[in-house]
Design a protein around this motif. Structure first.
Motif, short mmCIF file in Angstrom:
data_model
loop_
_atom_site.label_atom_id
_atom_site.label_comp_id
_atom_site.label_asym_id
_atom_site.label_seq_id
_atom_site.Cartn_x
_atom_site.Cartn_y
_atom_site.Cartn_z
N TYR A 82 0.85 -1.21 0.00
CA TYR A 82 0.00 0.00 0.00
C TYR A 82 0.88 1.26 0.00
O TYR A 82 1.71 1.43 -0.86
N PHE A 83 0.68 2.13 1.00
CA PHE A 83 1.67 3.18 1.22
C PHE A 83 2.28 2.92 2.58
O PHE A 83 1.62 3.09 3.61
N ALA A 84 3.54 2.47 2.57
CA ALA A 84 4.20 2.18 3.84
C ALA A 84 4.32 3.48 4.63
O ALA A 84 4.48 4.56 4.05
N ASP A 141 -10.25 12.92 9.90
CA ASP A 141 -9.59 11.64 10.20
C ASP A 141 -8.85 11.08 8.99
O ASP A 141 -7.69 10.73 9.08
N THR A 142 -9.53 11.01 7.86
CA THR A 142 -8.93 10.34 6.69
C THR A 142 -9.11 11.20 5.44
O THR A 142 -9.97 12.09 5.40
N ALA A 143 -8.36 10.85 4.40
CA ALA A 143 -8.54 11.54 3.11
C ALA A 143 -9.93 11.28 2.57
O ALA A 143 -10.50 12.11 1.85
N SER A 144 -10.47 10.13 2.89
CA SER A 144 -11.81 9.82 2.38
C SER A 144 -12.81 10.84 2.91
O SER A 144 -13.68 11.32 2.17
N ILE A 145 -12.70 11.18 4.18
CA ILE A 145 -13.63 12.15 4.76
C ILE A 145 -13.27 13.56 4.32
O ILE A 145 -14.15 14.38 4.02
N ALA A 237 -8.27 16.10 -9.45
CA ALA A 237 -6.95 15.77 -10.00
C ALA A 237 -6.15 15.13 -8.88
O ALA A 237 -6.27 15.55 -7.72
N THR A 238 -5.38 14.13 -9.21
CA THR A 238 -4.59 13.46 -8.18
C THR A 238 -3.11 13.78 -8.35
O THR A 238 -2.58 13.73 -9.46
N VAL A 239 -2.48 14.10 -7.24
CA VAL A 239 -1.02 14.24 -7.21
C VAL A 239 -0.51 13.04 -6.43
O VAL A 239 -0.62 12.99 -5.21
N GLY A 240 -0.05 12.04 -7.16
CA GLY A 240 0.40 10.81 -6.49
C GLY A 240 -0.71 9.79 -6.41
O GLY A 240 -1.29 9.56 -5.35
N THR A 241 -1.02 9.16 -7.55
CA THR A 241 -2.12 8.18 -7.53
C THR A 241 -1.72 6.95 -6.73
O THR A 241 -0.53 6.65 -6.57
N LEU A 295 -4.16 16.33 1.84
CA LEU A 295 -2.97 15.49 2.02
C LEU A 295 -3.02 14.82 3.38
O LEU A 295 -3.69 15.30 4.30
N ASN A 296 -2.32 13.71 3.45
CA ASN A 296 -2.42 12.86 4.64
C ASN A 296 -1.11 12.79 5.41
O ASN A 296 -0.24 11.99 5.07
N PRO A 297 -0.95 13.59 6.43
CA PRO A 297 0.23 13.39 7.28
C PRO A 297 0.34 11.96 7.83
O PRO A 297 1.43 11.49 8.10
N HIS A 298 -0.79 11.27 7.94
CA HIS A 298 -0.67 9.90 8.46
C HIS A 298 -0.14 8.93 7.40
O HIS A 298 0.10 7.77 7.70
N LYS A 299 0.02 9.39 6.18
CA LYS A 299 0.70 8.54 5.20
C LYS A 299 2.20 8.82 5.18
O LYS A 299 3.00 7.90 5.26
N TRP A 300 2.57 10.09 5.06
CA TRP A 300 3.99 10.34 4.78
C TRP A 300 4.51 11.57 5.51
O TRP A 300 5.36 12.26 5.02
C1 LIG Z 1 -4.31 8.94 -3.43
C2 LIG Z 1 -5.14 8.52 -2.25
N1 LIG Z 1 -6.18 9.27 -1.87
C3 LIG Z 1 -6.95 8.93 -0.83
C4 LIG Z 1 -6.69 7.79 -0.10
C5 LIG Z 1 -7.59 7.43 1.06
O1 LIG Z 1 -6.91 7.66 2.24
P1 LIG Z 1 -7.62 7.46 3.65
O2 LIG Z 1 -7.33 6.04 4.05
O3 LIG Z 1 -6.97 8.45 4.54
O4 LIG Z 1 -9.08 7.70 3.49
C6 LIG Z 1 -5.62 6.97 -0.45
C7 LIG Z 1 -5.31 5.76 0.32
O5 LIG Z 1 -4.33 5.10 0.12
C8 LIG Z 1 -4.82 7.35 -1.56
O6 LIG Z 1 -3.79 6.59 -1.96
#
Ligand SMILES: Cc1ncc(COP(=O)(O)O)c(C=O)c1O
Length: 481
Positions: A82-84, A141-145, A237-241, A295-300
């Motif tokens: 996934y994303f480590a 909480d998440t990028a989804s939200i 638009a996605t930066v980093g799919t 952007l997700n600080p909890h990813k990177w």
């Molecule tokens: C580009 C991208 N956007 C959104 C998400 C969703 O992230 P989250 O789990 O924080 O909802 C991900 C999850 O890997 C992702 O890669």
């Protein structure tokens, strides 16, 4: 009694601290991918809750005996799926402090420091990313939200009075959201939840080599839909799919959306943090004119799950989208922000605390060094793969993810897919490394993501050896009668 301020509490906390310290010293001693079978934990635990409270020792022992074996170790240095991720250890302490305070950050007065620390840390982060001050950041909480929240604001921006009148039983134009096949699924989920309908989530074709949205195709689809009486609600638009870390050409997309008055949302959940590196600043260049960025600080960015940031230009609009006056929540506060008004949630964890601890402990320099190290390891892996006969790189790899596959001669596409799946399964079954996969042009592709601070060059060499050994064994098995 739920509050224990006795010396027991201190001793117990010290034992938890010692456990975490030992865990962090060597998370690699566990199989990276949990070996649990479905239902293992459910069978191991009693069906009913305990009637009387149990002793700390018994609970901690069961944590080690029953819970830890059911954990896939994202902290393991050979977690490449996934994303480590990797949280700075200090953030665990920040989480403990936030839990201890147990402050609900729903409104300014329900903990002024929680609201204001959110403003300060996200202001710092905005500066680190080089984003204009016109963007205001809010933690979710998440990028989804975060993405859902941005889409809700985009719908409100259309001035269709959906807030009051809803969507049903009205003469409204069909609303459309534009993505690509590589956009993360949460945008489609958000569109479903907002009543847009999956049929109206339009997949704009991508360039076959770069996996990036084709601006010409976007412009054509927007114009065709408008001619059919449809209304564009947002372009993402996605930066980093997620599959390949490709980036859509945001600047060109911004021009197209600006000319047509369409909301541009940028999903930079994974790659956005890389813009703190001067050499990767360009990643967010086009996003400066966007309406919203996630952007997700909890990813990177070194905080544990969960902490996602939405930067939005239209804060008042976002407030208009979500705020309601509940009688039990009358707040006389003026001149302050109550973040419960800017999203679905009322209650909010004090998430900014861990970001603040991470930023202060690592500093911008420390974060930059760590990201650079991840990217360098991924680039080195890509060189090894490209140089090895029988292996091929499947996508450009500008950041910390490499997509590739083994292509022995004589296999058709289906057989090659099965072959690579078997290689991945064989490596993952060792418990020594964990990687995941994606599909590109319909083909099964192996995918290695580097994002863990504990990952060394030796770890990357080790997974590369495991992969080659697994490939060799499979090829041998098919040619040996
Ligand atoms: C580009 C991208 N956007 C959104 C998400 C969703 O992230 P989250 O789990 O924080 O909802 C991900 C999850 O890997 C992702 O890669």
């Amino acid at each position: 009694m739920t509050s224990d301020t006795s010396s027991d509490f201190r001793a117990q906390f010290e034992r938890i601290g010692a456990w975490i310290e030992a865990y962090y010293r060597d998370p690699g001693r566990y199989p990276v991918l949990s070996r649990a079978e479905p239902g293992d934990l459910i069978r191991a635990l009693p069906a009913r809750p305990p009637q009387e409270g149990e002793a700390f020792d018994a609970i901690l022992a069961d944590f080690e005996r029953l819970i830890v074996p059911g954990i896939t170790h994202w902290n393991h240095p050979r977690f490449f799926a996934y994303f480590a991720i990797s949280a700075a250890p200090i953030t665990v302490m920040a989480e403990a402090l936030a839990a201890a305070l147990d402050a609900n950050a729903m409104a300014w007065r329900t903990s002024p420091a929680a609201t204001e620390l959110e403003d300060v840390t996200l202001g710092w982060l905005r500066e680190m990313l080089g984003l204009p001050e016109a963007f205001h950041g809010i933690v979710y909480d998440t990028a989804s939200i975060s993405g859902f929240t941005a889409l809700a604001a985009a719908r409100e921006a259309l001035d269709l009075d959906v807030r009051a009148r809803g969507l049903a039983g009205r003469d409204l134009p069909t609303l459309r959201v534009y993505i690509t096949e590589h956009t993360h699924s949460h945008i489609e989920k958000g569109a479903i939840a907002l009543g847009i309908g999956r049929e109206n989530v339009v997949k704009v074709p991508c360039d076959p080599d770069t996996f990036a949205m084709r601006p010409d195709a976007l412009a054509r689809l927007l114009d065709e839909d408008r001619a059919r009486g449809m209304r564009a609600m947002a372009v993402t638009a996605t930066v980093g799919t997620t599959s390949t870390t490709s980036s859509d050409p945001v600047a060109a997309i911004r021009e197209i959306t600006r000319e047509r008055g369409v909301w541009l949302h940028v999903d930079a959940a994974y790659a956005g943090p890389a813009a703190i590196l001067p050499e990767f600043r360009w990643l967010l260049d086009g996003a400066h004119g966007a309406d919203s960025i996630v952007l997700n600080p909890h990813k990177w960015l070194f905080v544990p799950v969960d902490l996602s940031v939405l930067y939005i230009r239209h804060l008042d609009l976002l407030r208009r989208t979500f705020s309601l006056e509940a009688v039990y929540l009358e707040l006389p506060d003026t001149g302050v922000r109550n973040y419960m008004d800017y999203g679905l949630q009322l209650g909010r964890r004090f998430r900014a605390l861990k970001l603040w601890f991470a930023m202060r402990t690592l500093g911008v320099r420390g974060m930059q060094d760590a990201l650079r190290a991840h990217i360098a390891l991924a680039q080195e892996l890509a060189q090894w793969v490209a140089a090895e006969a029988g292996w091929e790189i499947s996508a450009p790899h500008p950041l910390s993810v490499v997509c590739f596959r083994h292509v022995p001669p004589g296999l058709d596409d289906a057989a090659c897919d099965a072959h690579n799946l078997a290689i991945m399964d064989a490596v993952n079954a060792t418990g020594e490394a964990y990687l995941s996969n994606t599909r590109l042009h319909g083909r099964f592709v192996l995918r290695i993501a580097i994002g863990n601070d504990r990952t060394t060059r030796d770890d990357v060499l080790a997974v590369w050896k495991l992969l080659r050994d697994a490939a060799r064994q499979r090829v041998l098995a098919t040619v040996t009668p």
